[in-house]
Design a protein around this motif. Sequence first.
Motif, PDB file in Angstrom:
ATOM      1  N   ASN A   2       0.817  -1.221  -0.145  1.00 30.11           N
ATOM      2  CA  ASN A   2      -0.024   0.019  -0.075  1.00 30.11           C
ATOM      3  C   ASN A   2       0.871   1.166  -0.052  1.00 30.11           C
ATOM      4  N   PHE A   3       1.163   1.567  -1.219  1.00 29.99           N
ATOM      5  CA  PHE A   3       1.855   2.774  -1.190  1.00 29.99           C
ATOM      6  C   PHE A   3       1.069   4.302  -1.133  1.00 29.99           C
ATOM      7  N   GLY A   4       1.260   4.782  -0.127  1.00 31.48           N
ATOM      8  CA  GLY A   4       0.443   5.999  -0.153  1.00 31.48           C
ATOM      9  C   GLY A   4       0.128   6.178   1.548  1.00 31.48           C
ATOM     10  N   LEU A   5      -0.878   7.300   1.577  1.00 30.39           N
ATOM     11  CA  LEU A   5      -1.260   7.826   3.314  1.00 30.39           C
ATOM     12  C   LEU A   5      -2.116   6.660   3.858  1.00 30.39           C
ATOM     13  N   LEU A  69       6.121  10.413   8.240  1.00 37.30           N
ATOM     14  CA  LEU A  69       4.969  10.592   7.329  1.00 37.30           C
ATOM     15  C   LEU A  69       3.938  11.382   7.768  1.00 37.30           C
ATOM     16  N   GLU A 271       2.703  15.766  -9.165  1.00 34.71           N
ATOM     17  CA  GLU A 271       2.329  14.535  -8.861  1.00 34.71           C
ATOM     18  C   GLU A 271       3.411  13.512  -8.407  1.00 34.71           C
ATOM     19  N   PRO A 272       4.465  13.345  -9.588  1.00 32.18           N
ATOM     20  CA  PRO A 272       5.419  12.492  -8.993  1.00 32.18           C
ATOM     21  C   PRO A 272       6.365  12.838  -7.826  1.00 32.18           C
ATOM     22  N   ALA A 273       6.583  13.998  -7.749  1.00 27.98           N
ATOM     23  CA  ALA A 273       7.245  14.683  -6.602  1.00 27.98           C
ATOM     24  C   ALA A 273       6.506  14.354  -5.490  1.00 27.98           C
ATOM     25  N   ARG A 274       5.295  14.329  -5.270  1.00 29.36           N
ATOM     26  CA  ARG A 274       4.605  13.824  -4.173  1.00 29.36           C
ATOM     27  C   ARG A 274       5.026  12.287  -3.886  1.00 29.36           C
ATOM     28  N   SER A 275       4.951  11.461  -4.937  1.00 22.75           N
ATOM     29  CA  SER A 275       5.189  10.080  -4.472  1.00 22.75           C
ATOM     30  C   SER A 275       6.740   9.923  -4.102  1.00 22.75           C
ATOM     31  N   LEU A 276       7.741  10.778  -4.573  1.00 26.27           N
ATOM     32  CA  LEU A 276       8.985  10.955  -4.047  1.00 26.27           C
ATOM     33  C   LEU A 276       8.985  11.405  -2.583  1.00 26.27           C
ATOM     34  N   TRP A 278       6.584  11.362  -0.315  1.00 32.53           N
ATOM     35  CA  TRP A 278       5.927  10.191   0.683  1.00 32.53           C
ATOM     36  C   TRP A 278       7.104   8.842   0.911  1.00 32.53           C
ATOM     37  N   TYR A 279       7.922   8.721  -0.148  1.00 33.15           N
ATOM     38  CA  TYR A 279       8.525   7.622  -0.052  1.00 33.15           C
ATOM     39  C   TYR A 279      10.096   8.082   0.708  1.00 33.15           C
ATOM     40  N   HIS A 282       8.850   7.874   4.314  1.00 33.13           N
ATOM     41  CA  HIS A 282       8.643   6.547   4.720  1.00 33.13           C
ATOM     42  C   HIS A 282      10.191   5.737   4.746  1.00 33.13           C
ATOM     43  N   MET A 294      17.574  10.022   0.104  1.00 29.56           N
ATOM     44  CA  MET A 294      16.182  10.325  -0.350  1.00 29.56           C
ATOM     45  C   MET A 294      16.029  11.774   0.274  1.00 29.56           C
TER      46      MET A 294
END
Lengths: 362, 399
Positions: A2-5, A69, A271-276, A278-279, A282, A294
């Motif tokens: 589950n990749f996300g909040l 996070l 949007e891809p920066a948001r994924s970066l 969050w990761y 994490h 990271m």
Amino acid sequence: MNFGLSEDQTLLQETMRSFLADQVPIERVRDLRTEDCPGDRALWTQLAELGATGILIPEANGGSDLSLLDAVVVSHALGYAVTPSAFLSSSVLAPLALRALPESQSSDWLAGIGTGELVFGVALTELFSVRENAGIRLENGSLSGKSMMAIDLCKADFFIVAINEETLAVVRHDAPGLEVNRLVTTDATRCTSELLLEQVVPEALIENAGPTISRMLQAGRIALSADTHGAAEAMIDQSVAYAQQRKQFGRPIGSFQAVKHMCAEMIADLEPARSLLWYSAHSFDAMPEEAPLMSCHALAHISEISRTIASVATQVHGGIGWTDDQNLHFWFKRIGMNRHLLGGPEALRAEAAELQGLAQAS
Amino acid sequence: MDLEYDKKYETFRQEVQTFLDEHKPKVKDRATSELSRADFEEWLQLQIKHGYWARTIPQQYGGYGAEPDLMHTVIMDEEFNRAGVLRGSPAQGPSMLVPTLLEHGTEAQREKWIGATMQGKVRWCQGYSEPGSGSDLASLQTSAREDGDDFLINGQKIWTSTADKADMMFVLVRTEPDAPKHSGISYVLLDMKTPGLEVQPLRTMSGDIGENSFNQVFFKDVRVPQSNVVGQRGEGWKIANTTLKHERNSLSSNAEGTLMRLIRLMNRETINGVSAMANPIYRDRLMKLQARVLAMKHHSMRILTYSLKKENSGTAGLVTKLQNCQLGFDMASLAIDVMGELGVLYDHTKYERDKGFWQAHSFFSLGLIIGGGTAQIQKNIISERGLGLPREPKPAKPA
């Protein structure tokens, strides 16, 4: 997988966003800029009541001991609303420093951050950038010297001061021999100062603090990139709303491809920066070996895309975007302020290369 | 945030690894084009037998017949990628035609084509673009006129990849010339050996007419039975659009592999005796690219999570094609710069680096930026479907 909040984090995000929209609208941010310092203890108390200030405080000290996070979720919301607050210094950087102290020394301080009774400023700039001959010396148990661009000192009770890469000190804001001079910047939403120390006796010393300082910088950089990302998102949202409503040549400017593509390019970077983001948060929580790299990449990358977004979003608004009344500049300046607060993109990328052993000349 | 895979999937992963360990020596380090056609078909059938290809296609149509589970697809892609082995076939028959037939085909069409396509026995090309209809595909003019039980097709297609090697074409033709442009189109299956059909290869900027050949196709009274229409006559536009949905999400993009290759090049390459990696300007550019590669890598995990939860990925999902293609081009650009004056060496000449990979990758990435919907069309889609900006008003009809 589950990749996300998580559901709780999504709820926290909604709570923070609606609280800030309601309690700290841009009009209040405008009012705060007429003060000597935008730091606002009343707002700090409100944030504490929401549980936002104690996210990284241990449960034993009354905090919620959540993950970075979760802190990123709060920081993002603060950036989105360009809220002036001591969250970065008091709720991200200071707790990580204080947790390295013996419980007997740190418990009241940690508890005070959680309840909102205490604010901690930080003077860490010289860890990554020495300017104007700044630097703090520890001699015979007292501190002397200067630190530049220290964060959130004006309204703080205590300061975390870096002496070198292995040593931190905690000092009282009213200790004899201490002077704080506010340094006014373009950004009206953050408090920055120079700190002058002349034989100041610290409340506590944190020695052998190398790993603690590394973790502080990682967490600070990730939380700061969340703030910048949130500010960039707010600028895109305002641009899209404006492009739908503003008409020229008899139609909404958002129906012109030139304007549409500006908006598409902004969101395609965001949007891809948001994924970066969050990761990287994490990684700090669950894969600490990845966090140094990271955190450098997240802050450098998000600083870069957000500068472009800040410019393009202003251009979508045309002339009105350039005015004080439209308020867009508060976000533009926050993004600019954040860019060098814990290391600029070039320095962060150099550090990223070094961390991977790519920097040695062969 | 939970990046662990469920235990039951680890067993599956080990099965895939065992399969690859056993069979990879036969195919590794060889482009599939280097396998003979018979060997390639045998390889596809072996994968189908084990469920690593045509996995969710019903057995009655020649598939393996497993329940759909996205995690299986992800694990297969990861393991095949890691082993450097191509999974199945990347051709347009399996990826575009087969899902269309499953959704819209008649029973007879499914039985005839799906198994044969997945097994590599029938190879397809896609007849969509025309010289006058690129981004505005629905304006296509290639006509199919009724003639008894048949259609007679006249017109021209272009950018038709692999048309010179294909056995069949799925083609969009205008069957109802008087209907509005979107509702006059039909989706037709056509034998490439039909008289009146001519294929002319188009040399691309990469200079070769190789595996991914590019062609023009000319139609002069090409006869095709009306029963070869998929779905209803006049609904070809809708059918083609449902197929586009099936275009494989680039979950398994190999940007990380390309970046590792770029790092090796920079460590190896020297100018005036100094390694390219020791040059702080090149190194800075490399770190910028690495951040983008990491962002897209984790972005694909986020998109995967939306799919697993059956949630719409929204704007986040719409931006991947735009970003990934540009990233590929930008990595090739740094590599070419790092090689300096030798960066333009090509066609296996002396001193050429990495067998000419970087120039080829640059050309190929540029093709991807344009193909399958140009970057500008992608930006229209992102802003209209993602951000809700208004469509451009239609120009007024000339008086």
